[in-house]
Design a protein around this motif. Structure first.
Motif, PDB file in Angstrom:
ATOM      1  N   ALA A  88       0.842  -1.191   0.000  1.00 27.30           N
ATOM      2  CA  ALA A  88       0.000   0.000   0.000  1.00 27.30           C
ATOM      3  C   ALA A  88       0.881   1.248   0.000  1.00 27.30           C
ATOM      4  O   ALA A  88       2.075   1.184   0.323  1.00 27.30           O
ATOM      5  CB  ALA A  88      -0.912  -0.012   1.224  1.00 27.30           C
ATOM      6  N   TRP A  94       0.703  -6.330   2.058  1.00 28.34           N
ATOM      7  CA  TRP A  94      -0.494  -7.159   2.061  1.00 28.34           C
ATOM      8  C   TRP A  94      -0.170  -8.507   1.439  1.00 28.34           C
ATOM      9  O   TRP A  94       0.264  -8.579   0.287  1.00 28.34           O
ATOM     10  CB  TRP A  94      -1.621  -6.475   1.294  1.00 28.34           C
ATOM     11  N   LEU A 138      -3.974  -4.179  -5.407  1.00 28.88           N
ATOM     12  CA  LEU A 138      -4.501  -3.107  -4.568  1.00 28.88           C
ATOM     13  C   LEU A 138      -4.735  -1.888  -5.444  1.00 28.88           C
ATOM     14  O   LEU A 138      -3.890  -1.548  -6.281  1.00 28.88           O
ATOM     15  CB  LEU A 138      -3.512  -2.727  -3.462  1.00 28.88           C
ATOM     16  N   ARG A 140      -5.608   2.414  -5.702  1.00 28.78           N
ATOM     17  CA  ARG A 140      -4.952   3.565  -5.080  1.00 28.78           C
ATOM     18  C   ARG A 140      -5.395   3.788  -3.642  1.00 28.78           C
ATOM     19  O   ARG A 140      -4.644   4.312  -2.820  1.00 28.78           O
ATOM     20  CB  ARG A 140      -5.251   4.822  -5.898  1.00 28.78           C
ATOM     21  N   GLY A 142      -6.124   1.392  -1.617  1.00 25.06           N
ATOM     22  CA  GLY A 142      -5.772   0.221  -0.832  1.00 25.06           C
ATOM     23  C   GLY A 142      -6.825  -0.870  -0.837  1.00 25.06           C
ATOM     24  O   GLY A 142      -6.719  -1.832  -0.072  1.00 25.06           O
TER      25      GLY A 142
END
Length: 356
Positions: A88, A94, A138, A140, A142
């Motif tokens: 992110a 992630w 992901l 922008r 998140g």
């Protein structure tokens, strides 16, 4: 489900534009035995981050640009089958704990890991039963998107329905389906079938270009407004990644270089310089593919659109482009796929048994 016009996503990757590019160039080789089953790679600022397939605890390896492990971020959480990695804007890593070769998991998971090693578990449930998935994107903001893996080239795209809760589970909703056809790029563990199986994903730091990869090729999608769903409806640029033994990792550097890597000790990390610029050059006038029921031509590509079942339960499909696709040896796609699946069956079973 969010329908795109009257359809879900439907771009067949064989109708994409093959990038006019040199073959990927080797940057360095990952010799550390702890990364023998490299499955996810991402870049944040001057660091590369990598994860192994599976494992009994969360481990994110921090690499320099010579493929040397400089640190390991560890959390005691025991994942089931980590398959991909994304970062992110705030530096949170992630992990996509979404592998399910035998399609038996009741839930899958995402792990949000801080650079200091703290982790938060988010369990997720599919609306239509178990899926095997190895690709995590992901946007922008998140928001995560999971892309499933299929030996038949039909990959579903899912995202959480509402805010993530920990530990959950949070229900997922399907927002589209992507279709991939065979290519003649050599590589992968299962022959022709592997050219259609999605094994990884990546996005640029600003979210303006997305990538999905198979064992043999990368597909780059322009996302000028950061909208993942809209981006995946546009014609992608195909960048061949030939000769990778079991290619699953893909990432972008800050200067627009595309990185790819395979499982196996000593496997190289390879680079395609200026990859994101080629997306802009080739798709500057591209618009999202028209929906199937509008009779569109798929942006000039040989494209199959598939709509979700309507109110009457019927499934709608429209084929654009005329004659069936043929591979480089003149074999029609469907017979070629069936033959390849027969040959590859035992190999896929072996891979499944080797993983948790």
């Amino acid at each position: 489900m969010l329908l795109l016009g009257a359809t879900v996503l439907g771009l067949v990757a064989s109708g994409s534009t093959a990038a006019r590019a040199d073959e990927p160039v080797t940057v360095c080789a990952i010799d550390d035995p702890r990364l023998a089953e490299l499955s996810g790679l991402t870049v944040h600022e001057d660091r590369w981050y990598a994860v192994n397939d599976g494992g009994s605890r969360i481990e994110v390896f921090v690499l320099d640009r010579e493929c040397q492990v400089r640190d390991v971020i560890v959390s005691p959480t025991d994942p089931y089958d980590v398959e991909d990695l994304a970062v992110a804007p705030d530096g949170t890593l992630w992990l996509g704990d979404t592998g399910d070769n035998r399609k038996q998991r009741q839930t899958v998971a995402l792990h949000a890991v801080s650079p200091q090693g703290g982790s938060v578990l988010y369990r997720l449930t599919y609306p239509d039963g178990p899926h095997d998935a190895e690709a995590l994107l992901l946007d922008r903001a998140g928001k995560p998107y999971i892309v499933t893996k299929s030996s038949m080239g039909q990959s579903a795209v899912y995202t959480p329905r509402g805010e993530l809760t920990s530990p959950g589970p949070t229900p997922l909703e399907q927002v589209g389906t992507l279709g991939f056809s065979t290519t003649d790029t050599p590589g992968g563990p299962v022959g022709t079938v592997g050219t259609m199986a999605v094994t990884g994903a990546a996005s640029t730091a600003d979210g303006s270009v997305l990538a999905l990869r198979t064992y043999t090729d990368a597909y780059l999608y322009p996302a000028p407004d950061g909208d993942v769903v809209a981006a995946l409806r546009r014609p992608p640029i195909r960048i061949p990644l030939p000769g990778e033994q079991q290619g699953e990792a893909i990432a972008f550097t800050d200067d627009g270089t595309l990185l790819s890597a395979s499982e196996g000790i000593g496997s190289p990390v390879r680079a395609v310089s200026g990859a994101t610029a080629r997306v802009g050059d080739a798709t500057v006038s591209a618009t999202p593919n028209p929906p199937a029921d509008n009779g569109g031509d798929g942006g000039g590509t040989t494209t199959r659109f598939e709509a979700e079942a309507g109110a009457d339960g019927a499934s709608v499909g429209v084929e654009a482009g005329g004659e069936p696709e043929q591979d480089g040896k003149g074999m029609q796609t469907l017979p070629g796929i069936l033959l390849a699946m027969t040959i590859a069956g035992l190999a896929m079973l072996g891979i499944s048994r080797a993983r948790r």
